[in-house]
Scaffold this motif. Structure first.
Motif, PDB file in Angstrom:
ATOM      1  N   UNK A 113       0.720  -1.217  -0.046  1.00 23.54           N
ATOM      2  CA  UNK A 113       0.032  -0.026   0.059  1.00 23.54           C
ATOM      3  C   UNK A 113       0.736   1.270   0.119  1.00 23.54           C
ATOM      4  N   UNK A 115       4.711   3.365   1.561  1.00 24.86           N
ATOM      5  CA  UNK A 115       5.881   3.596   2.502  1.00 24.86           C
ATOM      6  C   UNK A 115       5.768   5.223   2.833  1.00 24.86           C
ATOM      7  N   UNK A 118       1.278   6.841   5.980  1.00 25.05           N
ATOM      8  CA  UNK A 118       0.200   6.371   5.137  1.00 25.05           C
ATOM      9  C   UNK A 118      -0.708   7.541   4.653  1.00 25.05           C
ATOM     10  N   UNK A 121       2.119   9.766   1.962  1.00 25.55           N
ATOM     11  CA  UNK A 121       3.170   8.555   1.928  1.00 25.55           C
ATOM     12  C   UNK A 121       4.528   9.159   0.909  1.00 25.55           C
ATOM     13  N   UNK A 122       5.522   8.774   1.231  1.00 20.37           N
ATOM     14  CA  UNK A 122       6.696   8.819   0.536  1.00 20.37           C
ATOM     15  C   UNK A 122       6.450   8.336  -0.787  1.00 20.37           C
ATOM     16  N   UNK A 123       5.837   7.000  -0.679  1.00 14.61           N
ATOM     17  CA  UNK A 123       5.918   6.282  -2.147  1.00 14.61           C
ATOM     18  C   UNK A 123       4.292   5.603  -1.893  1.00 14.61           C
ATOM     19  N   UNK A 124       3.556   5.965  -2.853  1.00 17.66           N
ATOM     20  CA  UNK A 124       2.443   5.115  -2.832  1.00 17.66           C
ATOM     21  C   UNK A 124       2.228   4.161  -3.806  1.00 17.66           C
ATOM     22  N   UNK A 125       1.990   3.036  -3.205  1.00  9.74           N
ATOM     23  CA  UNK A 125       2.149   1.656  -3.984  1.00  9.74           C
ATOM     24  C   UNK A 125       0.883   1.443  -4.348  1.00  9.74           C
ATOM     25  N   UNK A 126       0.411   0.545  -5.231  1.00 12.21           N
ATOM     26  CA  UNK A 126      -1.052   0.378  -6.005  1.00 12.21           C
ATOM     27  C   UNK A 126      -2.070   0.104  -4.738  1.00 12.21           C
ATOM     28  N   UNK A 127      -1.890  -0.635  -3.649  1.00 15.17           N
ATOM     29  CA  UNK A 127      -2.872  -0.843  -2.798  1.00 15.17           C
ATOM     30  C   UNK A 127      -3.101  -2.306  -2.752  1.00 15.17           C
ATOM     31  N   UNK A 128      -4.054  -2.735  -2.128  1.00 15.58           N
ATOM     32  CA  UNK A 128      -4.420  -3.942  -1.631  1.00 15.58           C
ATOM     33  C   UNK A 128      -4.979  -4.958  -3.137  1.00 15.58           C
TER      34      UNK A 128
END
Lengths: 274, 348
Positions: A113, A115, A118, A121-128
């Protein structure tokens, strides 16, 4: 002499070997799809391949672009909806699913999700996406990691592995007994989870890799199986299948994207369009 | 209030009539065949302040967020255009505080729509979610993101999500009739639930077809006419995403978008060129052909692959048999009317 292989191919083949004939399989996009196609073609012809967008029992035609790519199927036996794909999993009909890893801790819990903070975020990943639901209720879950990281503590808890380890997952009563991640397959080796402590254990190392190479990615003292063995190298037949079905998967995302972009821009340039 | 029978209109009219600033707006499509032209038109009209629902965000969500049209986002998955090292519009908006986000799993998000679609106030979801940060970390929905109730039958704790009934759904399908019967096939995902949970539905389609075609294949209909508000024929309406039976994903345009979307300014340039400088989808396609040649577009066109027709036949199509007798009673019309008279059942 045996054919040379790429690490991507080794990973795909290791994943494919986890699929048994007659398994009900949920495939995520990318490497698992190629692995599913490989398994079906070579050792598990009756495996039922499914995607969460509702394609049940599909025959792979080409590697899909994403988990709703009906055009990548040669046909499929049942078109259901996403809701039913997940309740099918909840009811215990799914034998195995595959998930990619952003961050993983020693008990196989996952973060895909964010890094950093939340909320900022520094890094927003795709998610669940479907990950948290699938790893919760599939009988077995195989994790694959390319570019992810091992951490002591997840920065966001997206998907449950064995929680705090031991029998905590089974004891909490929220998951089917005995479910959870069974393997973690990386470009360096294959990990299982200790039956009692549920901590990950290195069980196979890919050719040319040392324990030191693997330990340096892992911030805790890695448990190593007494029966540590070398990963069985892919057969020529397996390599040929992957290269033919999904040359981009054999190359890996980074190289394939680089070459595809270069190809597109070359064509455009030749037309004087850039 | 009953809706007009015929709902064919232009995209600008549909958006201006049915999409309002501050709406709960839902993208009906899931990862594939997304309603790009409606997203573009919403951006051209400068609509904003949305709470945006998306099962899985791709270009659609990135563009709406990049344009500053979205204040709150409810989703399960967002596109990270620039890969691990590049950014995304969603990431930038979260970082500068202009966007609030509520993360669900695919199933939990879809469950909210299923509840909304069927008129329930909540839906039960899988209890395993309780151990995760999806459950523990709440965004703008706060306590209402998930609530726990006791199952009256088993006594166990049950996790629930609240129903979602968005104000308006924008959705692209393969075909529809002028009344709004919309047919969609391929990856079903949550497309029917997204549309039917919503209060208003704007449909773009690759082609408007005769109602006879719809009626001969009713299993493909995901939205019945009485629920539709607008129908717009927009060939290539989902480009650069793909539409089963019409065209494949355009990796060239995806490539241009993904390259641009890694940075704020480059994405603005992309939007200027492809959205704001093109007054409608035809202008967008014309511009595409002008830049890249029509053969690029033609390469994407799907070769036909028809499903086997399903037999909807029956033994007879009239209640009267070949001798003019009703099949149930064996009587002619004259005999029926005589009988009714005899029994004193006719009045007036």
């Amino acid at each position: 002499m045996a054919k040379k292989y790429t690490l991507n191919e080794l990973l795909i083949i290791a994943v494919a070997r986890e699929i048994n004939n007659y398994d009900n399989v949920i495939l995520g996009v990318g490497l698992p799809t190629t692995a599913g196609a490989l398994a079906k073609a070579l050792h598990a012809p009756q495996a039922n391949l499914m995607m969460e967008a509702g394609m049940i029992d599909f025959e792979p035609l080409i590697p899909p672009n994403h988990i709703a790519d009906a055009m990548a199927c040669k046909g499929y036996a049942c078109a259901t909806d996403l809701f039913t794909a997940f309740t099918t999993t909840y009811r215990g009909f799914v034998d195995i699913c595959f998930l990619g890893v952003g961050q993983i801790d020693k008990f196989g819990n996952l973060n895909t999700t964010s890094i950093g903070d939340y909320y900022k975020p520094d890094l927003r990943l795709p998610g669940s996406g479907g990950a948290a639901d699938f790893i919760s209720y599939s009988k077995r879950t195989v994790l694959t990691m390319r570019g992810g990281e091992f951490v002591e503590e997840l920065e966001y808890f997206t998907s449950p592995g064995y929680l705090g380890g031991g029998d905590e997952r089974d004891r909490c009563g929220l998951f089917p007994e005995g479910s959870g991640p069974t393997k973690l397959i990386t470009q360096k080796g294959i990990f299982a989870f200790d039956p009692a402590t549920k901590e990950m254990v290195l069980v196979e190392m890919h050719p040319g890799i040392t324990v030191k190479d693997i330990q340096k990615d892992v911030p805790w003292e890695l448990k190593i199986s007494e029966n540590l063995s070398a990963t069985q190298p892919p057969s020529d037949e397996e390599i040929d299948f992957i290269r033919k079905f999904a040359p981009a998967a054999a190359m890996g995302r980074e190289l394939a994207t680089e070459v595809a972009f270069a190809n597109l821009f070359k064509v455009l340039e030749a037309r004087g369009k850039i | 209030m009953a809706k007009p029978i015929e709902k064919v209109m232009s995209a600008p009219d549909a958006v201006s009539k049915f999409v309002n600033d501050g709406d709960n707006l839902i993208i009906g499509n899931y990862t594939v065949g997304t309603c790009m032209e409606l997203v573009f038109e919403i951006l051209r009209q400068g609509k904003k302040g949305f709470t945006l629902y998306s099962q899985s965000g791709i270009l659609d969500v990135e563009l709406l967020v990049a344009a500053g049209a979205v204040e709150r986002l409810v989703t399960t998955y967002v596109m990270r255009s620039g890969g691990r090292n590049g950014g995304s519009a969603v990431e930038r908006a979260l970082q500068d505080g202009s966007l609030q986000m509520e993360d669900y799993t695919n199933f939990n998000y879809n469950a909210r729509l299923m509840a909304g679609m069927h008129g329930f106030s909540f839906m039960q979801v899988f209890e395993g979610i309780m151990v995760t940060d999806l459950f523990k970390k709440r965004g703008f929905l706060g306590e209402d993101k998930y609530r726990i109730i006791k199952c009256p039958y088993t006594g166990k704790d049950v996790v629930t999500v609240p129903a979602a009934n968005p104000d308006v759904c924008i959705v692209h399908v393969q075909r529809a009739d002028k009344f709004g019967n919309a047919q969609y096939w391929g990856a079903i995902g949550s497309v029917p639930a997204a549309a039917l949970a919503s209060k208003k539905i704007i449909i773009t389609c690759e082609e408007i077809v005769d109602t006879e075609i719809i009626r001969s294949s009713p299993h493909h209909t995901i939205i019945p006419a009485f629920r539709a508000d607008a129908v717009i024929e927009v060939p290539w309406g989902a480009h650069p995403t793909e539409v089963v039976g019409h065209y494949n994903q355009d990796k060239l345009m995806y490539g241009l978008f993904v390259t641009a979307a890694a940075g704020r300014e480059s994405l603005e340039e992309w939007m200027d060129e492809w959205i704001f400088s093109c007054q409608d989808r035809q202008a967008y396609i014309d511009h595409y052909v002008e830049r890249f040649g029509s053969d690029w577009l033609q390469k994407l066109v799907a070769k036909p692959l028809y499903s086997a027709p399903a037999n909807y036949g029956s033994a007879f199509h009239s209640t009267w048999d070949e001798n003019g007798k009703d099949r149930g009673t064996g009587l002619t019309m004259e005999e029926i009317e005589n009988l009714l008279e005899e029994r004193g059942l006719l009045h007036g």
